[in-house]
Design a protein around this motif. Structure first.
Motif, PDB file in Angstrom:
ATOM      1  N   GLY A  54     -27.457  70.206   7.460  1.00 52.02           N
ATOM      2  CA  GLY A  54     -27.017  69.310   8.513  1.00 52.02           C
ATOM      3  C   GLY A  54     -27.719  69.539   9.831  1.00 52.02           C
ATOM      4  N   LYS A  55     -27.161  68.912  10.842  1.00 53.64           N
ATOM      5  CA  LYS A  55     -27.735  68.967  12.187  1.00 53.64           C
ATOM      6  C   LYS A  55     -26.630  68.798  13.218  1.00 53.64           C
ATOM      7  CE  LYS A  55     -28.623  64.129  11.624  1.00 53.64           C
ATOM      8  NZ  LYS A  55     -28.049  64.105  10.298  1.00 53.64           N
ATOM      9  N   THR A  56     -26.940  69.187  14.430  1.00 55.94           N
ATOM     10  CA  THR A  56     -26.029  69.007  15.555  1.00 55.94           C
ATOM     11  C   THR A  56     -26.766  68.249  16.635  1.00 55.94           C
ATOM     12  OG1 THR A  56     -24.841  71.059  15.084  1.00 55.94           O
ATOM     13  CG2 THR A  56     -24.682  70.199  17.333  1.00 55.94           C
ATOM     14  N   VAL A  57     -26.137  67.218  17.180  1.00 59.54           N
ATOM     15  CA  VAL A  57     -26.668  66.549  18.358  1.00 59.54           C
ATOM     16  C   VAL A  57     -25.813  67.016  19.526  1.00 59.54           C
ATOM     17  CG1 VAL A  57     -27.239  64.369  19.476  1.00 59.54           C
ATOM     18  CG2 VAL A  57     -27.432  64.578  16.985  1.00 59.54           C
ATOM     19  N   ARG A  58     -26.486  67.627  20.498  1.00 62.88           N
ATOM     20  CA  ARG A  58     -25.808  68.200  21.660  1.00 62.88           C
ATOM     21  C   ARG A  58     -26.170  67.386  22.901  1.00 62.88           C
ATOM     22  NH1 ARG A  58     -27.265  74.203  22.914  1.00 62.88           N
ATOM     23  NH2 ARG A  58     -25.679  74.570  21.351  1.00 62.88           N
ATOM     24  N   ALA A  59     -25.152  67.037  23.663  1.00 64.21           N
ATOM     25  CA  ALA A  59     -25.353  66.380  24.957  1.00 64.21           C
ATOM     26  C   ALA A  59     -24.587  67.181  26.001  1.00 64.21           C
ATOM     27  CB  ALA A  59     -24.841  64.939  24.915  1.00 64.21           C
ATOM     28  N   ASP A  68     -23.090  66.906  11.707  1.00 66.34           N
ATOM     29  CA  ASP A  68     -22.871  66.320  10.397  1.00 66.34           C
ATOM     30  C   ASP A  68     -23.611  67.146   9.352  1.00 66.34           C
ATOM     31  OD1 ASP A  68     -25.584  65.219   9.863  1.00 66.34           O
ATOM     32  OD2 ASP A  68     -25.103  63.801  11.457  1.00 66.34           O
ATOM     33  N   THR A  69     -23.450  66.799   8.091  1.00 71.75           N
ATOM     34  CA  THR A  69     -24.006  67.625   7.014  1.00 71.75           C
ATOM     35  C   THR A  69     -25.225  66.997   6.346  1.00 71.75           C
ATOM     36  OG1 THR A  69     -22.408  66.667   5.480  1.00 71.75           O
ATOM     37  CG2 THR A  69     -21.810  68.753   6.515  1.00 71.75           C
ATOM     38  N   ARG A  70     -25.835  66.019   6.972  1.00 73.61           N
ATOM     39  CA  ARG A  70     -27.015  65.379   6.381  1.00 73.61           C
ATOM     40  C   ARG A  70     -28.259  65.882   7.092  1.00 73.61           C
ATOM     41  NH1 ARG A  70     -27.297  59.220   4.383  1.00 73.61           N
ATOM     42  NH2 ARG A  70     -29.128  59.499   3.081  1.00 73.61           N
ATOM     43  N   THR A  71     -29.049  66.657   6.379  1.00 78.94           N
ATOM     44  CA  THR A  71     -30.230  67.282   6.971  1.00 78.94           C
ATOM     45  C   THR A  71     -31.412  66.330   7.043  1.00 78.94           C
ATOM     46  OG1 THR A  71     -29.501  69.401   6.085  1.00 78.94           O
ATOM     47  CG2 THR A  71     -31.776  69.266   6.782  1.00 78.94           C
ATOM     48  N   GLU A  72     -31.627  65.518   6.017  1.00 74.77           N
ATOM     49  CA  GLU A  72     -32.862  64.733   5.927  1.00 74.77           C
ATOM     50  C   GLU A  72     -32.914  63.530   6.867  1.00 74.77           C
ATOM     51  OE1 GLU A  72     -30.137  62.676   3.063  1.00 74.77           O
ATOM     52  OE2 GLU A  72     -30.495  64.744   3.650  1.00 74.77           O
ATOM     53  N   ARG A  73     -31.789  63.092   7.384  1.00 69.80           N
ATOM     54  CA  ARG A  73     -31.785  61.966   8.328  1.00 69.80           C
ATOM     55  C   ARG A  73     -31.563  62.511   9.722  1.00 69.80           C
ATOM     56  NH1 ARG A  73     -29.350  56.516   6.485  1.00 69.80           N
ATOM     57  NH2 ARG A  73     -30.660  55.938   8.210  1.00 69.80           N
TER      58      ARG A  73
END
Length: 160
Positions: free
Chosen positions: A145-150, A100-105
């Motif tokens: 943003g950030k990526t959550v990888r599983a 997603d494109t939200r870095t602060e959360r």
């Protein structure tokens, strides 16, 4: 003439199959991401309705729900990426990435995960991911943003 043994460094995992799609940051987008993930797995030979397919659907569903609930930026989509890494489609690893494109959360990583209180209405999504995935992490994204990888390891004959 002497023979010499040449040792080579281990190769990085080979990506066998990849699916990438952007979705609107809405509840409908999250549901569609889950639906298309298990549909793609079925097309890759991991039948719909098996334990593996159900596990992947749950992980994608939780990560997509988090992206639209906590990572939403109005007017920006989230992205789902599935990749089978390894030699054959039934060995190796299935990697799931939701960006997603939200870095602060930023969610806590695996080491910072805390169980939700029993009477809480939410807060269990990453606990589900941790229970089903072989490993998972929160990664910085280039730009914002950030990526959550599983990742879920595949064993020959274990699924399907």
């Amino acid at each position: 003439m002497p023979t010499h043994l040449i040792t080579r460094p281990p190769h990085p995992p080979v990506t066998v199959r990849v699916f990438t799609q952007r979705f609107s940051s809405t509840r409908l987008g999250a549901r569609l991401a889950r639906h298309l993930a298990v549909h793609r797995l079925d097309a890759w030979g991991f039948p719909y309705g098996t334990g593996f397919s159900d596990d992947v659907g749950a992980v994608v569903g939780e990560l997509a729900a988090n992206a639209v609930t906590h990572g939403r930026v109005p007017g920006r989509d989230f992205e789902l990426r599935l990749a089978v890494l390894g030699g054959l489609a039934r060995t190796g690893t299935l990697r799931i990435e939701v960006t997603d494109t939200r870095t602060e959360r930023r969610p806590p990583g695996p080491d910072g995960l805390v169980d939700a209180p029993p009477d809480a209405d939410g807060g269990r999504g990453l606990t589900v991911v941790a229970a089903l995935a072989t490993r998972w992490a929160v990664l910085d994204r280039a730009g914002v943003g950030k990526t959550v990888r599983a990742e879920l390891d595949l064993a020959p004959g274990a699924y399907g």
